[in-house]
Motif scaffolding. Structure first.
Motif, PDB file in Angstrom:
ATOM      1  N   SER A 191      42.046  37.580  38.402  1.00 27.47           N
ATOM      2  CA  SER A 191      42.178  37.626  37.061  1.00 27.47           C
ATOM      3  C   SER A 191      40.631  36.256  36.432  1.00 27.47           C
ATOM      4  O   SER A 191      41.009  34.538  36.771  1.00 27.47           O
ATOM      5  CB  SER A 191      43.201  37.311  36.270  1.00 27.47           C
ATOM      6  OG  SER A 191      43.197  36.618  34.543  1.00 27.47           O
ATOM      7  N   ASP A 287      33.221  40.086  38.966  1.00 26.25           N
ATOM      8  CA  ASP A 287      34.300  40.289  38.300  1.00 26.25           C
ATOM      9  C   ASP A 287      33.983  42.105  38.277  1.00 26.25           C
ATOM     10  O   ASP A 287      35.419  42.564  38.643  1.00 26.25           O
ATOM     11  CB  ASP A 287      33.360  39.706  37.177  1.00 26.25           C
ATOM     12  CG  ASP A 287      34.679  38.582  36.604  1.00 26.25           C
ATOM     13  OD1 ASP A 287      35.292  37.464  37.121  1.00 26.25           O
ATOM     14  OD2 ASP A 287      34.230  38.126  35.687  1.00 26.25           O
ATOM     15  N   GLN A 288      32.836  42.237  38.914  1.00 25.91           N
ATOM     16  CA  GLN A 288      32.848  43.713  39.323  1.00 25.91           C
ATOM     17  C   GLN A 288      33.669  43.925  40.912  1.00 25.91           C
ATOM     18  O   GLN A 288      34.511  45.031  41.755  1.00 25.91           O
ATOM     19  CB  GLN A 288      31.092  44.232  39.616  1.00 25.91           C
ATOM     20  CG  GLN A 288      30.639  44.167  38.512  1.00 25.91           C
ATOM     21  CD  GLN A 288      29.301  44.050  38.779  1.00 25.91           C
ATOM     22  OE1 GLN A 288      28.628  43.948  40.288  1.00 25.91           O
ATOM     23  NE2 GLN A 288      27.862  44.137  37.787  1.00 25.91           N
ATOM     24  N   GLU A 291      37.387  44.266  40.323  1.00 29.95           N
ATOM     25  CA  GLU A 291      37.704  45.658  39.212  1.00 29.95           C
ATOM     26  C   GLU A 291      37.748  46.788  40.518  1.00 29.95           C
ATOM     27  O   GLU A 291      38.609  47.287  40.264  1.00 29.95           O
ATOM     28  CB  GLU A 291      36.937  46.065  38.247  1.00 29.95           C
ATOM     29  CG  GLU A 291      36.268  44.847  37.165  1.00 29.95           C
ATOM     30  CD  GLU A 291      38.170  44.625  36.612  1.00 29.95           C
ATOM     31  OE1 GLU A 291      39.040  45.926  36.402  1.00 29.95           O
ATOM     32  OE2 GLU A 291      37.566  43.924  35.406  1.00 29.95           O
ATOM     33  N   ARG A 294      40.558  46.031  42.492  1.00 33.79           N
ATOM     34  CA  ARG A 294      42.071  46.463  41.322  1.00 33.79           C
ATOM     35  C   ARG A 294      42.684  48.226  40.803  1.00 33.79           C
ATOM     36  O   ARG A 294      43.883  48.423  41.368  1.00 33.79           O
ATOM     37  CB  ARG A 294      41.632  46.699  39.936  1.00 33.79           C
ATOM     38  CG  ARG A 294      41.759  44.758  39.832  1.00 33.79           C
ATOM     39  CD  ARG A 294      42.139  44.469  37.955  1.00 33.79           C
ATOM     40  NE  ARG A 294      42.185  43.435  37.786  1.00 33.79           N
ATOM     41  CZ  ARG A 294      41.652  42.307  36.949  1.00 33.79           C
ATOM     42  NH1 ARG A 294      39.853  42.878  37.141  1.00 33.79           N
ATOM     43  NH2 ARG A 294      41.438  41.048  37.049  1.00 33.79           N
ATOM     44  N   GLU A 295      40.878  48.867  40.813  1.00 31.64           N
ATOM     45  CA  GLU A 295      40.955  50.443  40.772  1.00 31.64           C
ATOM     46  C   GLU A 295      41.660  50.076  42.647  1.00 31.64           C
ATOM     47  O   GLU A 295      42.957  51.720  42.802  1.00 31.64           O
ATOM     48  CB  GLU A 295      40.292  50.899  41.530  1.00 31.64           C
ATOM     49  CG  GLU A 295      40.414  52.461  41.153  1.00 31.64           C
ATOM     50  CD  GLU A 295      38.639  53.126  40.859  1.00 31.64           C
ATOM     51  OE1 GLU A 295      38.329  54.603  40.138  1.00 31.64           O
ATOM     52  OE2 GLU A 295      37.759  52.091  40.864  1.00 31.64           O
ATOM     53  N   ARG A 341      46.810  48.241  37.857  1.00 34.20           N
ATOM     54  CA  ARG A 341      45.575  47.668  37.086  1.00 34.20           C
ATOM     55  C   ARG A 341      44.840  48.294  37.106  1.00 34.20           C
ATOM     56  O   ARG A 341      43.884  48.617  38.255  1.00 34.20           O
ATOM     57  CB  ARG A 341      45.505  46.506  37.191  1.00 34.20           C
ATOM     58  CG  ARG A 341      44.577  45.650  36.270  1.00 34.20           C
ATOM     59  CD  ARG A 341      45.024  45.187  35.667  1.00 34.20           C
ATOM     60  NE  ARG A 341      44.432  43.803  34.643  1.00 34.20           N
ATOM     61  CZ  ARG A 341      44.609  42.535  34.928  1.00 34.20           C
ATOM     62  NH1 ARG A 341      44.859  42.756  35.544  1.00 34.20           N
ATOM     63  NH2 ARG A 341      43.472  42.073  34.174  1.00 34.20           N
ATOM     64  N   LYS A 342      44.391  49.571  36.409  1.00 31.67           N
ATOM     65  CA  LYS A 342      43.175  50.077  35.431  1.00 31.67           C
ATOM     66  C   LYS A 342      41.970  49.491  34.969  1.00 31.67           C
ATOM     67  O   LYS A 342      42.648  47.635  34.968  1.00 31.67           O
ATOM     68  CB  LYS A 342      43.388  50.871  33.896  1.00 31.67           C
ATOM     69  CG  LYS A 342      44.676  51.586  33.702  1.00 31.67           C
ATOM     70  CD  LYS A 342      44.532  52.283  32.663  1.00 31.67           C
ATOM     71  CE  LYS A 342      45.714  53.535  32.243  1.00 31.67           C
ATOM     72  NZ  LYS A 342      45.254  53.935  30.818  1.00 31.67           N
ATOM     73  N   PRO A 343      40.910  49.783  36.327  1.00 32.02           N
ATOM     74  CA  PRO A 343      40.115  48.581  36.132  1.00 32.02           C
ATOM     75  C   PRO A 343      39.483  48.494  34.374  1.00 32.02           C
ATOM     76  O   PRO A 343      39.902  48.933  33.641  1.00 32.02           O
ATOM     77  CB  PRO A 343      39.457  49.684  36.593  1.00 32.02           C
ATOM     78  CG  PRO A 343      39.812  50.485  37.454  1.00 32.02           C
ATOM     79  CD  PRO A 343      40.781  50.440  36.327  1.00 32.02           C
ATOM     80  N   ASN A 344      38.519  47.388  34.199  1.00 30.29           N
ATOM     81  CA  ASN A 344      38.928  47.094  32.420  1.00 30.29           C
ATOM     82  C   ASN A 344      39.535  46.972  31.599  1.00 30.29           C
ATOM     83  O   ASN A 344      39.180  47.707  30.859  1.00 30.29           O
ATOM     84  CB  ASN A 344      37.121  47.917  32.490  1.00 30.29           C
ATOM     85  CG  ASN A 344      36.213  47.571  33.724  1.00 30.29           C
ATOM     86  OD1 ASN A 344      35.847  46.905  34.098  1.00 30.29           O
ATOM     87  ND2 ASN A 344      35.913  48.159  34.540  1.00 30.29           N
TER      88      ASN A 344
END
Length: 398
Positions: A191, A287-288, A291, A294-295, A341-344
């Motif tokens: 995060s 940060d990309q 994500e 996370r996905e 966790r959903k991306p973005n």
């Protein structure tokens, strides 16, 4: 004319280059391994994560020892430094424990301690119920409404279940994948609220290291996320997976299916590139990659939850011990969906209320003794739809 165009091209390239430096979007090559050094010394450290994985492993295994007391098992969950809770004496000396990091992420639980405490209480309740309900009936054949043991067909493994058919050790093991490993990776250490906390950006930009360490705080936070997945590996820089009974095992299982074959590589490559981006001070690429992680990690409990639901159907009538074992694993994986966790976004793919609803359906009446294929399929289809795959795709995973 050609000369003029050439000069324009050079000028454009220079402007683009300067612009890229300013917007922090320079391309970075993905390293081949997770090796990062400063002054020829490694900057990678995740000892605390390895410790907690080992503690969780001992705890899960201890739930199958009917000589253990509730006090002893709860002490393993909430270990205090220098208490003799584990067979591994190194763990006993540690000031780390599992309980403090369950449902403890910054993004999901820093402002929601009531839910965090309720989740911790779930794990404590499973431990207590194993001791007070299952252990006293260790040698009794289980029946609907009554805890005990069931042996899988053909002289197979004996499963120890509560009156609804649930194996508490499976609920706890698969539940920790979400509540500990996934929550800390997806909703805490990756995060921006943690990576960029305080002076972390300025310190990383200026090479300011943590006191007495060879890493910046931002580097270390990313590594701690990495450790919750790869911390059990013999060589974490080049992981082979299936190194523990938590995320490592099940990323390996999911990636064995052709429908999800890229998943393990996508996660590893994103971890490597994100860490390289921190070294390069490129926080957009960092940060990309978070994500992407996370996905992909979020798919693990979804795919495995649906898989075990579907596996159970073939044995519901003829081999209840095998069916209940699969359903117990599904129960734990479904529990873990609330930590996805959903991306973005700062939202799970499946809310806690939805998870509680699925589990209530599994436990209705006499639980697994009463469950129907219709209920199994309805839950499977609902979960699969949330993640964009089909029940049939998940059911083919070995």
């Amino acid at each position: 004319m050609k000369k003029i165009l050439s000069l324009i091209a050079v000028a454009t390239a220079l402007i683009t280059s300067c612009s890229n430096d300013d917007d922090n979007s320079n391309p970075i090559e993905t390293p081949s391994t997770y090796v990062f050094t400063r002054s020829n010394t490694s900057t990678v450290n995740f000892e605390g994560q390895t410790t907690r994985i080992q503690m969780a492993d001992e705890l899960v295994n201890a739930l199958k020892d009917n000589t253990k007391t509730d006090v002893a098992l709860q002490a393993m969950f909430a270990h205090a430094q220098n208490d003799n809770d584990f067979a591994n004496t190194t763990l006993n000396a540690s000031d780390k424990n599992v309980r403090s990091k369950v449902a403890a992420s910054t993004d999901y639980f820093s402002a929601n301690t009531t839910v965090s405490n309720a989740i911790k209480a779930d794990f404590e309740g499973w431990i207590t119920s194993q001791v007070t309900n299952v252990f006293p009936n260790w040698n009794t054949v289980a029946t609907a409404g009554n805890a005990g043991q069931l042996q899988q067909a053909g002289g197979g493994t004996i499963r120890y279940i509560n009156g609804k058919g649930l194996e508490y050790n499976q609920a706890l093991a698969k539940g920790l994948i979400g509540a500990l490993m996934m929550d800390q990776i997806l909703n805490n250490y990756l995060s921006p609220a943690v990576l960029d906390a305080g002076s972390n950006i300025a310190d990383n930009n200026n090479g300011v290291l943590e006191t007495g360490k060879n890493y910046t705080s931002m580097e270390h936070k990313w590594d701690e996320a990495y450790g919750y997945l790869y911390g059990s590996e013999a060589n974490p820089a080049e992981p082979v997976l299936d190194a523990d009974q938590f995320l490592s095992e099940y990323i390996d299982r999911v990636s064995a299916d052709s429908d999800f074959s890229a998943l393990a590589d996508d996660i590893f490559n994103a971890f490597k590139l994100g860490r390289a981006a921190i070294v390069a001070k490129n926080y957009t690429i960092r940060d990309q990659q978070a994500e992407i992680i996370r996905e992909n990690i979020s798919k693990i409990p979804a795919v495995r939850g649906v898989f075990y639901l579907q596996v159970s159907k073939a044995n519901l009538e003829t081999n209840k011990a095998s069916a209940f074992h699969a359903l117990s694993e599904a129960y734990g994986f479904i529990y873990s969906l609330q930590f996805t966790r959903k991306p973005n976004s700062i939202e799970p793919y499946v809310t806690k209320a939805e998870v509680d609803g699925y589990l209530a359906q599994l436990m209705a009446g006499n639980g697994f003794w009463d469950i129907t294929e219709t209920t199994i399929d309805n839950i499977s289809n609902a979960i699969a739809a949330k993640f964009g795959f089909t029940t049939a795709q998940a059911a083919t995973v070995e």
